[in-house]
Structures are given as C-alpha cells and as structure tokens.
Design a protein around this motif. Structure first.
Motif, PDB file in Angstrom:
ATOM      1  N   SER A  69       0.924  -1.377  -0.119  1.00  0.00           N
ATOM      2  CA  SER A  69      -0.079   0.126   0.081  1.00  0.00           C
ATOM      3  C   SER A  69       1.089   1.335  -0.047  1.00  0.00           C
ATOM      4  O   SER A  69       1.719   1.337   0.842  1.00  0.00           O
ATOM      5  N   PRO A  70       0.882   2.075  -0.974  1.00  0.00           N
ATOM      6  CA  PRO A  70      -0.199   2.121  -2.214  1.00  0.00           C
ATOM      7  C   PRO A  70       0.124   0.857  -2.894  1.00  0.00           C
ATOM      8  O   PRO A  70       1.436   0.316  -2.974  1.00  0.00           O
ATOM      9  N   MET A  71      -0.700   0.614  -3.757  1.00  0.00           N
ATOM     10  CA  MET A  71      -0.513  -0.756  -4.534  1.00  0.00           C
ATOM     11  C   MET A  71       0.378  -0.616  -5.748  1.00  0.00           C
ATOM     12  O   MET A  71       0.529   0.591  -6.168  1.00  0.00           O
ATOM     13  N   ASP A  72       0.728  -1.388  -5.985  1.00  0.00           N
ATOM     14  CA  ASP A  72       1.438  -1.412  -7.489  1.00  0.00           C
ATOM     15  C   ASP A  72       0.498  -2.578  -8.415  1.00  0.00           C
ATOM     16  O   ASP A  72      -0.630  -2.895  -8.210  1.00  0.00           O
ATOM     17  N   TYR A  73       0.989  -2.477  -9.865  1.00  0.00           N
ATOM     18  CA  TYR A  73       0.069  -3.169 -10.701  1.00  0.00           C
ATOM     19  C   TYR A  73      -0.236  -4.599 -10.273  1.00  0.00           C
ATOM     20  O   TYR A  73      -1.223  -5.005 -10.367  1.00  0.00           O
ATOM     21  N   HIS A  74       0.994  -5.091  -9.923  1.00  0.00           N
ATOM     22  CA  HIS A  74       0.744  -6.721  -9.787  1.00  0.00           C
ATOM     23  C   HIS A  74      -0.034  -7.082  -8.597  1.00  0.00           C
ATOM     24  O   HIS A  74      -0.809  -7.970  -8.571  1.00  0.00           O
ATOM     25  N   GLY A  75       0.226  -6.223  -7.559  1.00  0.00           N
ATOM     26  CA  GLY A  75      -0.575  -6.602  -6.373  1.00  0.00           C
ATOM     27  C   GLY A  75      -2.096  -6.256  -6.681  1.00  0.00           C
ATOM     28  O   GLY A  75      -2.706  -7.314  -6.147  1.00  0.00           O
ATOM     29  N   ALA A  76      -2.405  -5.250  -7.453  1.00  0.00           N
ATOM     30  CA  ALA A  76      -3.865  -5.008  -7.502  1.00  0.00           C
ATOM     31  C   ALA A  76      -4.289  -5.973  -8.630  1.00  0.00           C
ATOM     32  O   ALA A  76      -5.473  -6.712  -8.409  1.00  0.00           O
ATOM     33  N   LEU A  77      -3.484  -6.331  -9.784  1.00  0.00           N
ATOM     34  CA  LEU A  77      -4.237  -7.584 -10.607  1.00  0.00           C
ATOM     35  C   LEU A  77      -4.263  -8.897 -10.285  1.00  0.00           C
ATOM     36  O   LEU A  77      -5.075  -9.508 -10.413  1.00  0.00           O
TER      37      LEU A  77
END
Ligand code: ADP
Ligand code: MG
Length: 578
Positions: free
Chosen positions: A382-390
């Motif tokens: 947190s904040p997220m990166d693309y991989h964490g969110a995806l």
C-alpha cells in the motif's frame, strides 16, 4: 347509385384508411429484424423517435455522449453477431458517433450508426440549415457502407441493406442517414407494412474451397513446430466447440489474441499465452484463425518472429486479408465455423501429434514464466503496484468466470491482459485494433445489457476520463457494473514535473483524486481502496450486490512505464538524447 351516395362512400373509405409515418416504419423495420436495443443520445430530429421506439418495446439506452453510445453499439455487435444500433442527432452528434463507427469497421464489428440529418435541399445548396452537414459524404470513407433513405416507402429496403452490409462477409460499420423530413412522411399503413423487409440469412455461411482446405492440412501435417493463433474474429464467429476440437485433436499449442482469450481457457494445457515470445520466434508453421498480421503481431516479420523460415496458413472471411503483410502459403477463405469444420472433416481424426520436443519446450517456457510471476501477484503493498492489484482481480475472475471484463489504459491494459486469465469465450473486451482509450463505459453498459452478466471494468485513470460521465448512465439503468480505476495520478505515471512554470506537466492529474466520489453523486457505491485486501473486499461486494460501484484503487504514482508495453512506438526525440 347517386353521386351523393358515391361521394359519402369515398369519404368513409378515406376515414377508414389507416396511415403510418416514417417514425413508425423505422421502428417496425428494426423490430421485424430482431433489433431489441438502441444506444444513443436524443435531440433534434430524433427525440420523438426514441420515445416511440421505447413505447413500441425497443429498449432505448440514453447516453451522455454519442461516442460512448457508439462504442456500446459496436461491442453489442461483437457480442451478439447482430448489428448494434447507435442513434444520434445531426452534425455534431453524428460526428461524435462517427469515431465509434470507424472503430467498429476497423475491428470488424457489425454496427449501424443511424443519424438524423438536416434538409437535403438546404444542405446541398449550402444555405446554412440548422446543423447543416453532408453527413453521408463524410461517413462514406470511414465505414463499410453508407446509405440515405429519402422516401418512407424505402425505409424497409434501406434498413435491410444496412443490416446485410454490417453482418455479411467481414463485419463492419454502416451509416444510415435519415433526414428529418423522412420521419414525418405519411403513407398508407398497409402499403407501409408490405414495404418492410425481413432479412433472410443476413450472414450466409461461406464455405471454403476443398482445395484450400487440403492445402492447409498438407502444410500443417508437415509442421515441426506448429502454432495456432486465435484472434477476435474467432471469438466473434461463435464456433467455440469446433475451435476447441481443432485445437485439442491436433495437440497444437495456441496463442490467443487479447479478445480471443477464453475461447479456450488461458489455463488450458496447450495455451501458449505465457510463452508468447518463444512461440512467435520458434514456430515453423502458424495458422491464423480470425487474426490479422497487423501491428499487434508485428506484421508477421522482424525480430518478434525470429530468423527461422515461417509458413503462414490463414483462415479469414475476407479474401483481401491474405498476403496483406507477408506471403500466406495456405489461404483458407470462408467463415470460421465452416473452415474449422472442413479442416476437422479433412483430417478425420488422424492428426499427427506435433513433436514432443516442441510442445514440451512451449510448456516448460510457459510454466517458468507463470511461476516467476506468481509471487509478485501476491503482494499486499500500500499504495498498490499493478501486480498486487491485478493479482486480486485475477482471482476474482477465476472465481466468477462468467463476468465480463472490460479493460483499457496503458499499463493497466498491458498488464491486465497478461495477468488476468480468462475462462470463457467473449468475456474479455478491450481497446481492440486501434488500442484506443474511451471504450470503457460504453462497452460496460452494452455488455451488461446484452449479456445480463456482471461487468468488471478495469480502467486506467486516464482511460476512464474519456467516458467517465457515463457512470450516471450506469446508475440510471441500475446496471451491475463494477468499475476499478487504477489511480496512479496520471497518464503512464503521476510523477512528471514541469520544470519551467507552475502549470502541471502534461501527463499528470490532480494528486490524490477520489474517482469514487463521482459515482456517489448519482447514488452508486463509491469505495476508496488503498491495499489489495481492500480492493478484493470492495470488488466482491460489488459483484455480489450487482450495484453500480466505482472503486478508486490507489496506486503508487511511480508505478507504470511510458506508453505501457508499446513505448517503442513513441517517436524518439533526437533533441532529448543530445
Ligand atoms: P485480433 O486483433 O484478435 O488479432 P483481428 O481483428 O486482427 O483480430 O482479426 C479478425 C479477423 O477475423 C479479421 O480479418 C476478420 O475478417 C475476420 N473475421 C471476422 N469474423 C469472421 C468470421 N465469422 N469468419 C471468418 N473470419 C472472420
Ligand atoms: Mg494512470
């Protein structure tokens, strides 16, 4: 009979004669041809048309901007194989819809843009009518066909021509120009009814020539490292069972293009999605099924395709697609359902299995890449990166494989395409052939309406901006759409700085924006998600409730790269390099 009696009879007959008008004939013609939904924006001269169509049982979805209505119609065409209808007002409304019409044509989606237009006599003499514009002439080069109807008695034929042009052969966009005066034209109802045309067999099967099928099979049988590439034409064709049989019976690895993902699951043992570079480089025979060798496949040549000589087989409904970029040694022209069936019949179950060195190498590469990616998808930063969110969204689609995934952006698009596995055909709809931004909300609305399934729209913050106002439309029609805005404060990244003035750099947006508040203004659910855990909870709640939801997914502004995966297409500035 006296003259007086005769004239009374004539008056009676006239009084009994039922009349109809252009408005009703267009509506009846649409209904006769199974059109159930119109996407559009009301205004002069089609306001009443929308009301009447609704009263006659056609679903009229009223948008905030014609471009979004047009994108909705275009994807409705892709999802249903029936032309999606977009209805606009004249000149500016028409022009707004035109982008989507050109998009439909480029993507081979059947769509009809119906625009009201101003009076011919005044337009042609350029005397300055209200919203004066020669719309037919402007539309022509941007679509597959364009027609104008001047007489109410021709409405039936006009619509029939438009439908046939849109769906037969290679599908595409059609423009239908309806001048204001046409709507008010009166004619005898019985004659009007007779003038309507129900289009029979609008997209006739196109059977491939037996020689072409044999030629393709001969090439395929002798392949050492064969590959099948499935494109969105294959998804459109709805020949899912035949395609699956061809892939599985042949044992050939397959690579799905973006919108072909899910014809066979991305997790299928023969799927080479995660070994893309390897299969493009090392294959010796490539069979394209409803995919073009355009920029998305590096035109079939160059570094991407390696040095090994390659033979291409291509299945396509459009004969002129053959040899468009490289030589096609075995062109198979016909509709995909018929072509694949003919290949299956021709081989009659006796497929020579591709050499196991090849299938083994593809599998090893794929498993290796999947394993490398796995830990990155599980981070809870947190904040997220693309991989964490995806990683979160990937699991959600796995658990809800019948949901429709809409996807646009730069990094948000490129990474989601690779990370989110699809399990069913026609569930992933995205920026398509042009890689355009702006399809998001139009596609989401049409997908919800045409399929009745829940929609998950994964949007870059910039991409979302092109159609964001349609969240009101989503709330108004109470559609089961969950929008996730990947908010990294800007285009590509939110970190650019303008060194010379107080103006922000051209690629950055307001820092810390709360897109979730937008949907709250219209009664939808807004959520601010700052971690993958929060994102997971919010998306699941939205998908369970079916309530219009917008989740502001807070991404690290430094996450993302310039132009996503296509940075190579940026003209290199020599000045900058000095
Ligand atoms: P992708 O972007 O997925 O590679 P493209 O849009 O480049 O897909 O290619 C789709 C191709 O499919 C087009 O060349 C089009 O002519 C073809 N096509 C569309 N519908 C059919 C069909 N029913 N049968 C055969 N070919 C089709
Ligand atoms: Mg962004």
């Amino acid at each position: 009979m006296s003259a007086v009696v005769q004239s009374i009879d004539a008056n009676k007959a006239e009084a009994q004669q039922e009349l109809t008008d252009g408005f009703h004939l267009v509506i009846e013609a649409l209904k006769l041809n199974g059109i159930k939904t119109i996407y559009g924006v009301p205004g002069i001269p089609i306001t009443d048309f929308g009301r009447m169509a609704q009263a006659e049982g056609i679903r009229v979805i009223s948008f905030r901007h014609e471009q979004n209505a047009g994108y909705a119609a275009s994807i409705a065409g892709f999802l249903t194989k029936q032309p999606g209808i977009c209805l606009t007002v004249s000149a500016p409304g028409f022009l707004n819809g035109l982008t989507a019409l050109a998009h439909a044509t480029t993507n081979c989606f059947p769509m009809i843009l119906i625009s009201g237009s101003s009076e011919r006599e005044i337009v042609d003499l350029q005397q300055g009518d209200y919203e004066e514009m020669d719309q037919l002439a402007i539309a022509k080069p941007l679509c597959k066909a364009a027609f104008r109807v001047l007489h109410a008695a021709d409405i039936g034929i006009g619509l029939a021509r438009a439908i046939r042009a849109a769906v037969s052969g290679r599908p595409g966009g059609v423009y239908l120009d309806l001048p204001a005066k046409l709507f008010g034209q009166i004619m005898d109802a019985e004659a009007g009814k007779k003038s309507l045309v129900k289009v029979i067999d609008a997209a006739p099967a196109q059977i491939p020539a037996p020689d072409a099928v044999k030629r393709a099979l001969d090439v395929l049988k002798n392949a050492k490292r064969p590959l099948i590439i499935l494109g969105k034409g294959a998804a459109y064709a709805q020949a899912d069972d035949a395609i699956r049989a061809l892939v599985e019976n042949s044992g050939i690895p397959f690579l799905p293009m973006s919108m072909a993902k899910g014809i066979l699951p991305d997790t299928h043992p023969q799927c080479a999605g995660a070994a893309r570079s390897t299969v493009l480089k090392d294959s010796d025979v490539v069979m394209l099924i409803g995919a073009r060798l355009n920029w998305l496949l590096s035109h079939g040549k160059g570094k991407t395709w390696g040095d090994a000589p390659k033979k291409f087989i291509q299945i396509d409904i459009e004969p002129r697609e053959m040899d468009s970029n490289v030589e096609i040694v075995a062109p198979v022209v016909g509709d995909i359902g018929s072509c694949v069936a003919a290949l299956l019949a021709g081989i009659d179950g006796k497929w020579p299995a591709p050499p196991s060195e090849w299938t083994g190498a593809v599998k090893a590469k794929r498993d290796d890449n999947v394993a490398k990616m796995a830990p990155r998808l599980m981070n809870n930063n947190s904040p997220m990166d693309y991989h964490g969110a995806l990683g979160v969204l990937r699991t959600i689609i796995k658990e809800r494989p019948d949901a429709i995934l809409v996807n646009e952006g730069a990094n948000t698009l490129d990474l989601a395409r690779g990370i989110i596995d699809m399990y069913q055909p026609r569930k992933r709809i995205d920026v398509g052939t042009w890689g355009i931004m702006g399809i998001g909300m139009g596609y989401s609305i049409a997908a919800a309406i045409e399929t009745g399934k829940p929609v998950l729209a994964v949007e870059g913050d910039s991409a979302f901006g092109f159609s964001g106002m349609e969240v009101e439309t989503i709330c108004r029609y109470k559609l089961p759409v969950c929008i996730v805005v990947f908010n990294n404060d800007g285009i590509y990244r939110g970190t650019d700085v303008n060194a010379v003035s107080s103006d922000p750099a051209p690629t950055v947006f307001v820092k810390g924006s709360r897109y979730d508040k937008m949907i709250e203004a219209f009664g939808g659910v807004g959520v601010n998600a700052t971690s993958p855990d929060e994102l997971r909870r919010a998306v699941n709640a939205a998908m369970d409730s079916g309530k219009p939801t917008l989740i502001n997914a807070v991404l690290d502004p430094a996450a993302g790269s310039e132009s996503g995966r296509i940075g190579n297409l940026n003209p290199q500035s020599k000045l900058k390099k000095k």
